[in-house]
Design an enzyme around this catalytic site. Structure first.
Site, mmCIF file in Angstrom:
data_model
loop_
_atom_site.group_PDB
_atom_site.id
_atom_site.type_symbol
_atom_site.label_atom_id
_atom_site.label_comp_id
_atom_site.label_asym_id
_atom_site.label_seq_id
_atom_site.Cartn_x
_atom_site.Cartn_y
_atom_site.Cartn_z
ATOM 1 N N TYR A 73 40.661 -25.276 106.042
ATOM 2 C CA TYR A 73 39.345 -24.710 106.336
ATOM 3 C C TYR A 73 39.450 -23.232 106.710
ATOM 4 O O TYR A 73 38.720 -22.382 106.191
ATOM 5 C CB TYR A 73 38.704 -25.498 107.481
ATOM 6 N N SER A 105 33.157 -17.828 109.211
ATOM 7 C CA SER A 105 33.451 -18.562 110.436
ATOM 8 C C SER A 105 34.338 -17.717 111.337
ATOM 9 O O SER A 105 35.067 -16.839 110.874
ATOM 10 C CB SER A 105 34.173 -19.870 110.104
#
Length: 690
Positions: free
Chosen positions: A580, A567
């Site tokens: 996350y 990501s």
């Protein structure tokens, strides 16, 4: 203008229906084996005058699924006139090209080498089939005597002859000389039957097949392969499958030393019983006989000569030794016959590969290989046909296949080479097996879809088994994709999923660590359970999947790819996202670490850093989108555009964009790239890699 092969013609409609019925039953013929024909009259589209035509299954088709467009259509008068220009068996290859001058109309399939058999025989309907029972008689040492004993004067023995124009002349002469006959046994090959009507031809074909099967059942030795070899019996099912999964990567490497192959595993009773028998080694060494069989299975298989009780290490070491011996034997076979004027010539095609396509492991089963899953599966089915043939022949006589010289004449036939050259160019990922986690939806599903479209076999791994299977079904049948359950945070579940992939397709080449989830919370609201859950699924999960897959990749010795869907957050410090983003940073560094460690095995490890993938994303649909929208003060339905507006390119990112990046990273263009992270975020300057 009516096309000459349309199913509106009664002869064509009857032929298709008969072909489909015969081809639907494996007792009648093998997949894509045999051919059927019908003769009839249709109007010439130019003159309007009636013309007698031959409709015959074209090259490469399958009887069970045959459609009118799979037929070759020839003018019968011109096809039969070829007898006047035929120059003898030394010039057989000329005749297939000559069939093109007999074609009627446009479209349709290319005529096969068996066209002469159908056109020259004076019968309205002709079937040529490869039933196990018929080939058992055809490969028996005393086949002529058995044919007379079983069928009387209704079926005539034809000595082995390579398919072609002369064989058509031979069968035509037999029908003319034996008016009471309904068909033939073709030595070493199969059967041919005929009839004045479609129903009569089908009935005659079935009578020959059933009569041969009944004779074998009534008169055959119930133990045609001899006794059982101690230690070579089938392992218990669970142990057998575990051993198969452990052996499969190395065996696939053996079958793929020259080019990547897809595998298929079979542990049917027919295979296991054969491998446990005393005669298995000697019979396997004789090879298969029917041309359809050995063109798919190679002249003979590689058979492990150790008992099932041998250790995994012993079996792997011995397989490596046998592989070298197999390659040497195959090269000797090629060189001996390529230089023999009676079988080869200066125009003999180059050797196509010396690796086995069938590998037999007593107690475990059969591993078969091909350029794609269907070819690998069919190769295994053909070898089961060959086992059935050997069983039948040995039960009433002894198995006596055609010679290696005759096999070579077919395997390296110029016509077979031409057929191979007509095959379409393989897609970029053909021969590769992809394992994609979290692939039932969103980015993972888009990746699986793209890889399947590029020719890969795909394992759709997901926590939800039913969704995984549904997603796999959308990609095609089980020759294309399968769905498996995979809780990536559970080491046992991961190993089981990888084993399932290995048994389904032979191994694994390409792994995509995509499974993920996210809980958007500020630091003080993030619980220990929140932290552990996200790290278990993404950081630990990627580690477990990569570890299990790496064992397969190393054993295969074929290189491979591991791709992490990380990501933008792995390098960008965003708000309310500590768990996350931290686990994504973990994944990003795993890419670098594994690229260094696995490089010596030819395994490339790369990462992709998406951002703002809202549309179609499973993570965003699970509540993450609502949290992100609240964090940024926008409506959830506007979140995708919000992310797009803050990028350099001002373009929304969708799952297919990530799939495109996986395709490029794992394709041939970046074969020297490893340890790379590719941003797929439309340009976020704060996340530029430095």
């Amino acid at each position: 203008m009516t096309k000459p092969n349309e199913s509106t013609n009664p002869a064509v409609a009857e032929l298709i229906a008969r072909s489909n019925r015969l081809g639907a039953d494996p007792r009648n013929t093998n997949y894509a084996g045999g051919n059927t024909s019908a003769k009839g009259v249709a109007a010439d589209p130019v003159t309007g005058e009636p013309v007698e035509l031959l409709w015959v299954k074209g090259s490469g088709g399958d009887l069970g699924t045959l459609k009118p467009e799979g037929l070759a259509v020839l003018r019968l008068d011109r096809m039969r006139a070829l007898r006047g220009v035929y120059r003898g068996v030394e010039h057989e290859d000329e005749m297939v090209a000559a069939f093109d001058y007999c074609l009627h109309g446009t479209g349709g399939a290319a005529p096969s080498i068996d066209t002469a058999m159908h056109g020259l025989v004076d019968a309205a309907h002709v079937d040529h089939l490869h039933p196990d029972s018929g080939i058992a008689i055809a490969t028996a040492a005393d086949g002529p005597e058995l044919t007379a004993r079983i069928f009387g004067d209704r079926v005539v023995w034809v000595p082995w002859r390579r398919p072609g124009f002369q064989l058509g002349l031979d069968i035509a002469a037999i029908k003319a000389e034996h008016p009471q006959a309904i068909g033939t046994i073709l030595g070493g090959h199969g059967i041919t039957a005929w009839g004045d009507t479609s129903d009569e031809a089908e009935a005659n074909s079935r009578w020959i097949i059933d009569t041969a099967a009944a004779y074998l059942a009534e008169h055959g030795d119930p133990h045609p392969f001899g006794g059982v070899r101690p230690g070579f019996e089938a392992l218990p099912e669970e142990e057998r499958h575990a051993r198969a999964a452990a052996l499969a990567p190395a065996i696939r490497g053996i079958a793929s030393s020259e080019k990547p192959m897809i595998g298929h595993y079979t542990d049917s009773a027919a295979v296991l019983d054969f491998l446990a028998s005393e005669k298995a080694p000697a019979l396997a060494a004789l090879g298969t006989s029917c041309p359809d069989h050995f063109l798919r299975t190679k002249v003979r298989p590689l058979i492990l000569d150790l008992p099932a009780t041998a250790s995994l290490e012993e079996q792997l070491a011995r397989l490596a030794e046998l592989h070298e011996a197999y390659r040497a034997d195959y090269r000797a076979y090629y060189e001996a016959h390529a230089s023999d004027p009676s079988t080869g010539s200066g125009n003999t095609p180059a050797m196509r590969g010396a690796d086995p396509l069938i590998v037999l492991v007593p107690g475990v089963g059969m591993f078969s290989y091909g350029a794609n899953k269907q070819t690998a599966r069919v190769a295994g089915e053909f070898y089961v046909n060959a086992i059935n043939v050997m069983r039948g022949a040995e039960s009433v006589s002894s198995y006596a296949p055609i010679s290696d010289a005759e096999k070579f004449r077919i395997e390296y036939w110029a016509l077979e080479e031409a057929k191979l050259r007509r095959m379409p160019k393989p897609k970029s990922h053909q021969g590769r097996i992809a394992f994609v986690t979290g692939a039932a939806s969103g980015i993972g599903k888009a990746i699986a879809t793209r890889l399947a479209a590029e020719g890969a076999c795909v394992v759709v791994a997901d926590l939800d088994l039913e969704k995984a299977r549904a997603a796999a079904a959308e990609l095609g049948g089980t020759d294309v994709a399968i769905g498996v359950a995979a809780n990536v945070a559970d080491a046992d579940a991961v190993r089981a999923a990888i084993d399932t992939a290995v048994l389904a397709f032979g191994g694994v080449d390409l792994v995509v660590n995509n499974a993920g989830l996210s809980l958007s919370k500020p630091l003080l609201d993030t619980t220990e359970a929140d932290w552990d859950l996200q790290h278990d699924v993404m950081a630990k999960g990627s580690f477990l999947v990569s570890k299990a897959a790496a064992r397969v990749l190393i054993d295969q010795k074929l290189g491979g790819d591991i791709v992490y869907i990380s990501s933008k957050n792995s390098v960008f410090a965003g708000p309310n996202n500590v768990a996350y983003s931290a686990t994504k940073a973990d994944q990003a560094h795993q890419v670098r670490l594994l690229a260094v460690e696995l490089g010596e095995h030819g395994v490339r490890v790369n990462g992709i850093n998406p951002d703002g993938v809202v549309r179609g994303s499973g993570i965003f649909a699970s509540g993450w989108g609502a949290n992100r929208a609240a964090t940024y003060g926008v409506d959830e339905e506007d979140l995708g555009q919000f992310y797009a507006n803050r990028t350099i390119l001002k373009r929304e990112v969708v799952p297919e964009n990530v799939a495109d990046a996986v395709y490029v990273l794992t394709g041939p263009e970046l074969s020297r790239t490893t340890g790379l992270h590719i941003p797929v975020d439309s340009g976020v300057a704060a996340a530029f890699l430095r």
